[in-house]
Design a protein around this motif. Sequence first.
Motif, PDB file in Angstrom:
ATOM      1  N   MET A  63     -11.907   4.503  -1.146  1.00  0.00           N
ATOM      2  CA  MET A  63     -10.424   4.000  -1.060  1.00  0.00           C
ATOM      3  C   MET A  63     -10.227   2.715  -1.674  1.00  0.00           C
ATOM      4  SD  MET A  63      -8.891   5.789   2.382  1.00  0.00           S
ATOM      5  CE  MET A  63      -8.773   7.396   2.484  1.00  0.00           C
ATOM      6  N   LEU A  67      -8.219   1.209  -4.848  1.00  0.00           N
ATOM      7  CA  LEU A  67      -6.901   0.230  -4.617  1.00  0.00           C
ATOM      8  C   LEU A  67      -7.009  -1.096  -5.094  1.00  0.00           C
ATOM      9  CD1 LEU A  67      -5.959   1.471  -0.905  1.00  0.00           C
ATOM     10  CD2 LEU A  67      -4.635   1.844  -2.930  1.00  0.00           C
ATOM     11  N   HIS A  94       1.857   3.867 -13.436  1.00  0.00           N
ATOM     12  CA  HIS A  94       1.507   4.654 -12.226  1.00  0.00           C
ATOM     13  C   HIS A  94       0.913   6.188 -12.505  1.00  0.00           C
ATOM     14  CE1 HIS A  94       1.281   5.566  -7.822  1.00  0.00           C
ATOM     15  NE2 HIS A  94       1.341   6.881  -8.026  1.00  0.00           N
ATOM     16  N   HIS A  98      -3.069   6.822 -12.710  1.00  0.00           N
ATOM     17  CA  HIS A  98      -3.644   7.907 -11.894  1.00  0.00           C
ATOM     18  C   HIS A  98      -4.082   9.149 -12.409  1.00  0.00           C
ATOM     19  CE1 HIS A  98      -1.843   5.227  -8.897  1.00  0.00           C
ATOM     20  NE2 HIS A  98      -2.892   5.577  -8.071  1.00  0.00           N
ATOM     21  N   ALA A 108      -7.136   8.733  -1.799  1.00  0.00           N
ATOM     22  CA  ALA A 108      -6.441   7.442  -1.287  1.00  0.00           C
ATOM     23  C   ALA A 108      -5.125   7.644  -0.519  1.00  0.00           C
ATOM     24  CB  ALA A 108      -6.152   6.364  -2.462  1.00  0.00           C
ATOM     25  N   TYR A 109      -4.614   8.870  -0.877  1.00  0.00           N
ATOM     26  CA  TYR A 109      -3.305   9.334  -0.131  1.00  0.00           C
ATOM     27  C   TYR A 109      -3.627  10.233   0.792  1.00  0.00           C
ATOM     28  CZ  TYR A 109      -0.696   6.176  -3.076  1.00  0.00           C
ATOM     29  OH  TYR A 109      -0.115   4.996  -3.675  1.00  0.00           O
ATOM     30  N   LEU A 112      -6.052   9.433   4.581  1.00  0.00           N
ATOM     31  CA  LEU A 112      -5.943   7.979   5.466  1.00  0.00           C
ATOM     32  C   LEU A 112      -6.384   8.428   6.869  1.00  0.00           C
ATOM     33  CD1 LEU A 112      -2.859   6.653   3.756  1.00  0.00           C
ATOM     34  CD2 LEU A 112      -5.196   5.674   4.084  1.00  0.00           C
ATOM     35  N   ILE A 123      -7.366  -0.716   4.396  1.00  0.00           N
ATOM     36  CA  ILE A 123      -6.456   0.094   3.418  1.00  0.00           C
ATOM     37  C   ILE A 123      -4.990   0.001   3.523  1.00  0.00           C
ATOM     38  CG2 ILE A 123      -6.329   2.547   2.445  1.00  0.00           C
ATOM     39  CD1 ILE A 123      -9.075   1.172   2.024  1.00  0.00           C
ATOM     40  N   ARG A 127      -2.730  -0.693   0.160  1.00  0.00           N
ATOM     41  CA  ARG A 127      -1.728   0.032  -0.136  1.00  0.00           C
ATOM     42  C   ARG A 127      -0.256  -0.901  -0.045  1.00  0.00           C
ATOM     43  NH1 ARG A 127      -1.692   5.994   1.838  1.00  0.00           N
ATOM     44  NH2 ARG A 127       0.574   5.549   1.413  1.00  0.00           N
ATOM     45  N   TYR A 130       0.767  -2.777  -3.043  1.00  0.00           N
ATOM     46  CA  TYR A 130       1.222  -2.136  -4.172  1.00  0.00           C
ATOM     47  C   TYR A 130       2.739  -1.557  -3.925  1.00  0.00           C
ATOM     48  CZ  TYR A 130       1.116   1.411  -7.991  1.00  0.00           C
ATOM     49  OH  TYR A 130       1.335   2.315  -9.193  1.00  0.00           O
ATOM     50  N   GLU A 131       2.843  -0.905  -2.711  1.00  0.00           N
ATOM     51  CA  GLU A 131       4.026  -0.433  -2.651  1.00  0.00           C
ATOM     52  C   GLU A 131       5.334  -1.447  -2.467  1.00  0.00           C
ATOM     53  OE1 GLU A 131       3.245   1.526   1.270  1.00  0.00           O
ATOM     54  OE2 GLU A 131       2.265   3.270   0.277  1.00  0.00           O
ATOM     55  N   ASN A 164       2.870  10.697  -7.892  1.00  0.00           N
ATOM     56  CA  ASN A 164       1.422  11.225  -7.401  1.00  0.00           C
ATOM     57  C   ASN A 164       1.521  12.684  -7.694  1.00  0.00           C
ATOM     58  OD1 ASN A 164       0.631   8.697  -6.645  1.00  0.00           O
ATOM     59  ND2 ASN A 164       0.772   9.208  -4.323  1.00  0.00           N
TER      60      ASN A 164
END
Length: 195
Positions: A63, A67, A94, A98, A108-109, A112, A123, A127, A130-131, A164
């Motif tokens: 992960m 990232l 994106h 991906h 990664a999503y 968690l 992590i 994340r 990025y968000e 995603n």
Amino acid sequence: MARTAGSHSDITGPRINDAALHLFARHGYAAVSMRQIAGEVGVQAGALYNYTPDKQSLLFTLMKDHLEQLLAARRTAETPSGAMAQLEAFTRFHIRFHLERPDEMFIAYMELRNLTPENFEVIGVLRGQYEDELEGILRTGVTEGVFSIPDTKVATLAVIGMLNGVTTWYRAGGRLSLDQVETIYWDMVRKAMAA
């Protein structure tokens, strides 16, 4: 402890990570054992511990590496002026990034919940970076009057969730080209955010 004959740390270590990545993505972290990972690599289960302390460390490393690569790629990506152009660039980035890494994105999503609290915190910070970039674009767009968004955090998570999804169905050589898929998704994102 002696290394398995034919084993080389610079080869076996990455092979262990690759095997864990594919097994976690295919079966889920909880369903995969260290013995399965060893079998995929072709080493004894005990040999894995020469490369990683445990399965949790493998998950965390996968992960974190994903990232960090994502954030590094974003730092080198072109940043156009204006929130609308920035959102389009982010959307296209994106999807392309991906689609080349569907297993990494999935883990990664979706894994968690299997991180220890300490690893989850690390992590979460990555994340969040990025968000936060996407949320910053959306906030700028609201200020510029080009976006109408009641809650930029919710919109950020919704956009990332939608983007995603491309990795679950898109296949090169299918009915639509990657450029066409990007354009369709960009049009949906734009319409959802537009004032």
